[in-house]
Design a protein around this motif. Structure first.
Motif, PDB file in Angstrom:
ATOM      1  N   VAL A  20     -94.691  -3.784 -11.022  1.00  0.00           N
ATOM      2  CA  VAL A  20     -94.674  -3.252 -12.382  1.00  0.00           C
ATOM      3  C   VAL A  20     -95.977  -3.655 -13.075  1.00  0.00           C
ATOM      4  N   SER A  21     -96.413  -2.846 -14.033  1.00  0.00           N
ATOM      5  CA  SER A  21     -97.608  -3.186 -14.804  1.00  0.00           C
ATOM      6  C   SER A  21     -97.246  -4.188 -15.896  1.00  0.00           C
ATOM      7  N   ALA A  22     -98.259  -4.898 -16.387  1.00  0.00           N
ATOM      8  CA  ALA A  22     -98.037  -5.855 -17.470  1.00  0.00           C
ATOM      9  C   ALA A  22     -97.523  -5.151 -18.717  1.00  0.00           C
ATOM     10  N   GLU A  23     -98.079  -3.973 -18.992  1.00  0.00           N
ATOM     11  CA  GLU A  23     -97.681  -3.230 -20.194  1.00  0.00           C
ATOM     12  C   GLU A  23     -96.215  -2.812 -20.136  1.00  0.00           C
ATOM     13  N   ALA A  24     -95.793  -2.257 -19.001  1.00  0.00           N
ATOM     14  CA  ALA A  24     -94.396  -1.822 -18.858  1.00  0.00           C
ATOM     15  C   ALA A  24     -93.452  -3.022 -18.874  1.00  0.00           C
ATOM     16  N   PHE A  25     -93.862  -4.105 -18.231  1.00  0.00           N
ATOM     17  CA  PHE A  25     -93.025  -5.301 -18.178  1.00  0.00           C
ATOM     18  C   PHE A  25     -92.876  -5.919 -19.567  1.00  0.00           C
ATOM     19  N   ALA A  26     -93.940  -5.833 -20.372  1.00  0.00           N
ATOM     20  CA  ALA A  26     -93.873  -6.358 -21.742  1.00  0.00           C
ATOM     21  C   ALA A  26     -92.903  -5.545 -22.595  1.00  0.00           C
ATOM     22  N   ASP A  27     -92.839  -4.231 -22.353  1.00  0.00           N
ATOM     23  CA  ASP A  27     -91.886  -3.389 -23.085  1.00  0.00           C
ATOM     24  C   ASP A  27     -90.448  -3.816 -22.783  1.00  0.00           C
ATOM     25  N   GLU A  28     -90.211  -4.237 -21.524  1.00  0.00           N
ATOM     26  CA  GLU A  28     -88.862  -4.609 -21.085  1.00  0.00           C
ATOM     27  C   GLU A  28     -88.521  -6.069 -21.389  1.00  0.00           C
ATOM     28  N   ASN A  29     -89.546  -6.923 -21.502  1.00  0.00           N
ATOM     29  CA  ASN A  29     -89.292  -8.367 -21.608  1.00  0.00           C
ATOM     30  C   ASN A  29     -90.146  -9.019 -22.701  1.00  0.00           C
ATOM     31  N   PRO A  30     -90.037  -8.557 -23.938  1.00  0.00           N
ATOM     32  CA  PRO A  30     -90.862  -9.159 -24.992  1.00  0.00           C
ATOM     33  C   PRO A  30     -90.484 -10.615 -25.241  1.00  0.00           C
ATOM     34  N   ALA A  31     -91.501 -11.451 -25.431  1.00  0.00           N
ATOM     35  CA  ALA A  31     -91.313 -12.872 -25.764  1.00  0.00           C
ATOM     36  C   ALA A  31     -90.332 -13.569 -24.825  1.00  0.00           C
ATOM     37  N   ALA A  32     -90.473 -13.290 -23.520  1.00  0.00           N
ATOM     38  CA  ALA A  32     -89.504 -13.805 -22.539  1.00  0.00           C
ATOM     39  C   ALA A  32     -89.988 -15.033 -21.777  1.00  0.00           C
ATOM     40  N   PHE A  33     -91.278 -15.387 -21.886  1.00  0.00           N
ATOM     41  CA  PHE A  33     -91.830 -16.438 -21.029  1.00  0.00           C
ATOM     42  C   PHE A  33     -92.486 -17.556 -21.834  1.00  0.00           C
ATOM     43  N   ASP A  34     -92.356 -18.769 -21.313  1.00  0.00           N
ATOM     44  CA  ASP A  34     -93.010 -19.925 -21.929  1.00  0.00           C
ATOM     45  C   ASP A  34     -94.510 -19.938 -21.638  1.00  0.00           C
ATOM     46  N   VAL A  35     -94.861 -19.458 -20.439  1.00  0.00           N
ATOM     47  CA  VAL A  35     -96.248 -19.477 -19.976  1.00  0.00           C
ATOM     48  C   VAL A  35     -96.550 -18.147 -19.281  1.00  0.00           C
ATOM     49  N   VAL A  36     -97.711 -17.581 -19.557  1.00  0.00           N
ATOM     50  CA  VAL A  36     -98.190 -16.389 -18.849  1.00  0.00           C
ATOM     51  C   VAL A  36     -99.576 -16.697 -18.291  1.00  0.00           C
ATOM     52  N   THR A  37     -99.779 -16.411 -17.004  1.00  0.00           N
ATOM     53  CA  THR A  37    -101.098 -16.568 -16.394  1.00  0.00           C
ATOM     54  C   THR A  37    -101.605 -15.205 -15.944  1.00  0.00           C
ATOM     55  N   CYS A  38    -102.899 -14.999 -16.091  1.00  0.00           N
ATOM     56  CA  CYS A  38    -103.543 -13.746 -15.666  1.00  0.00           C
ATOM     57  C   CYS A  38    -104.922 -14.130 -15.141  1.00  0.00           C
ATOM     58  N   MET A  39    -104.985 -14.450 -13.859  1.00  0.00           N
ATOM     59  CA  MET A  39    -106.182 -15.064 -13.283  1.00  0.00           C
ATOM     60  C   MET A  39    -106.884 -14.106 -12.321  1.00  0.00           C
ATOM     61  N   GLU A  40    -108.197 -14.030 -12.445  1.00  0.00           N
ATOM     62  CA  GLU A  40    -109.019 -13.204 -11.553  1.00  0.00           C
ATOM     63  C   GLU A  40    -108.546 -11.753 -11.522  1.00  0.00           C
ATOM     64  N   MET A  41    -108.094 -11.243 -12.641  1.00  0.00           N
ATOM     65  CA  MET A  41    -107.568  -9.876 -12.668  1.00  0.00           C
ATOM     66  C   MET A  41    -108.263  -8.974 -13.687  1.00  0.00           C
ATOM     67  N   LEU A  42    -108.622  -9.528 -14.842  1.00  0.00           N
ATOM     68  CA  LEU A  42    -109.135  -8.706 -15.942  1.00  0.00           C
ATOM     69  C   LEU A  42    -110.362  -7.895 -15.552  1.00  0.00           C
ATOM     70  N   GLU A  43    -111.178  -8.434 -14.633  1.00  0.00           N
ATOM     71  CA  GLU A  43    -112.392  -7.718 -14.214  1.00  0.00           C
ATOM     72  C   GLU A  43    -112.088  -6.599 -13.221  1.00  0.00           C
ATOM     73  N   HIS A  44    -110.799  -6.369 -12.927  1.00  0.00           N
ATOM     74  CA  HIS A  44    -110.421  -5.315 -11.980  1.00  0.00           C
ATOM     75  C   HIS A  44    -109.622  -4.183 -12.632  1.00  0.00           C
ATOM     76  N   VAL A  45    -109.383  -4.260 -13.961  1.00  0.00           N
ATOM     77  CA  VAL A  45    -108.599  -3.210 -14.631  1.00  0.00           C
ATOM     78  C   VAL A  45    -109.492  -2.405 -15.575  1.00  0.00           C
ATOM     79  N   PRO A  46    -109.156  -1.132 -15.806  1.00  0.00           N
ATOM     80  CA  PRO A  46    -109.980  -0.296 -16.688  1.00  0.00           C
ATOM     81  C   PRO A  46    -109.996  -0.768 -18.137  1.00  0.00           C
ATOM     82  N   ASP A  47    -108.876  -1.322 -18.614  1.00  0.00           N
ATOM     83  CA  ASP A  47    -108.752  -1.705 -20.025  1.00  0.00           C
ATOM     84  C   ASP A  47    -108.228  -3.133 -20.135  1.00  0.00           C
ATOM     85  N   PRO A  48    -109.109  -4.139 -20.035  1.00  0.00           N
ATOM     86  CA  PRO A  48    -108.642  -5.523 -20.085  1.00  0.00           C
ATOM     87  C   PRO A  48    -107.944  -5.876 -21.393  1.00  0.00           C
TER      88      PRO A  48
END
Length: 234
Positions: free
Chosen positions: A103-131
């Motif tokens: 699942v994408s981060a955007e779609a998962f956020a729609d389904e699970n808002p404010a659901a996590f204590d910690v979110v990591t996004c490592m070595e990924m932003l430079e690989h997506v069209p819209d960081p």
């Protein structure tokens, strides 16, 4: 319907290498070598044991598994089915527990808002069209007061020389074509995206590689690789 924030060529590139994800001598060797460093830094900031953690762009699960190993309740999301298949298979070998989702981060956020204590996004932003879209999704996924961690590559002449020419063509730490210089992100840009997503910057730290000792270290030099710790206001 929103357009998927993913580059098909990037997904294809990592899918073709997926079977080598857990080989520490493969193209993913740098990830294996930096993982203890980034895990220790994240754990030191967020005290992962007992926390509900999401790893965005988890790939084959190197970071996700290590966070599970220190006691976190980990979910990993990615858009590469092959990478996720490798990640799930490796759980049988390691005995760790991670819930992997395609699942994408955007779609998962729609389904699970404010659901996590910690979110990591490592070595990924430079690989997506819209960081900025990914960062906004991470901000929506974390609870108020929670931690969000990013890592990426700076955009300047030094990073081009070290991360592309040096790492991909001279030292061959990574396959040629792993990174596109134009997609690198300056710390000023990343912190601006975070402010726009209402994430407060806590610490910016660099990660350096010494080709003589072959050792990675954290420090003040953010010219090439760097990590950012943010929090969502409580």
């Amino acid at each position: 319907m929103s357009t998927l924030n993913a580059d098909p060529a990037e997904l294809q590139k990592f899918s073709e290498l997926a079977h080598r994800w857990w080989d520490p001598a493969s193209e993913f060797r740098p990830l294996h070598e930096i993982n203890p460093l980034r895990l220790g830094w994240i754990d030191g900031k967020a005290a992962l044991a007992g926390k509900k953690v999401l790893d965005v762009g988890c790939g084959g699960g190197i970071l996700a598994e290590s966070m599970s190993a220190v006691g976190a309740d980990v979910t990993g999301i990615d858009l590469s089915e092959k990478a996720l298949s490798v990640a799930r298979l490796h759980l049988f070998e390691s005995g760790h527990k991670v819930d992997y989702r395609l699942v994408s981060a955007e779609a998962f956020a729609d389904e699970n808002p404010a659901a996590f204590d910690v979110v990591t996004c490592m070595e990924m932003l430079e690989h997506v069209p819209d960081p900025a879209s990914t960062i906004a999704a991470c901000a929506r996924l974390v609870k108020p007061g929670g931690h969000v961690f990013f890592s990426t590559l700076n955009r300047n002449l030094k990073s081009y020389v070290f991360a592309i020419i040096g790492a991909e063509y001279v030292l061959k730490l990574l396959p040629a074509g792993t990174h596109e210089y134009a997609k690198f992100i300056k710390p000023s840009e990343l912190t601006r995206y975070c402010r726009q997503a209402r994430l407060d910057t806590q610490e910016l730290i660099g990660m350096s590689y010494n080709p003589l000792t072959k050792v990675y270290s954290l420090g003040r030099d953010t010219d090439v690789n760097y990590l950012l710790h943010t929090r969502r206001p409580g």
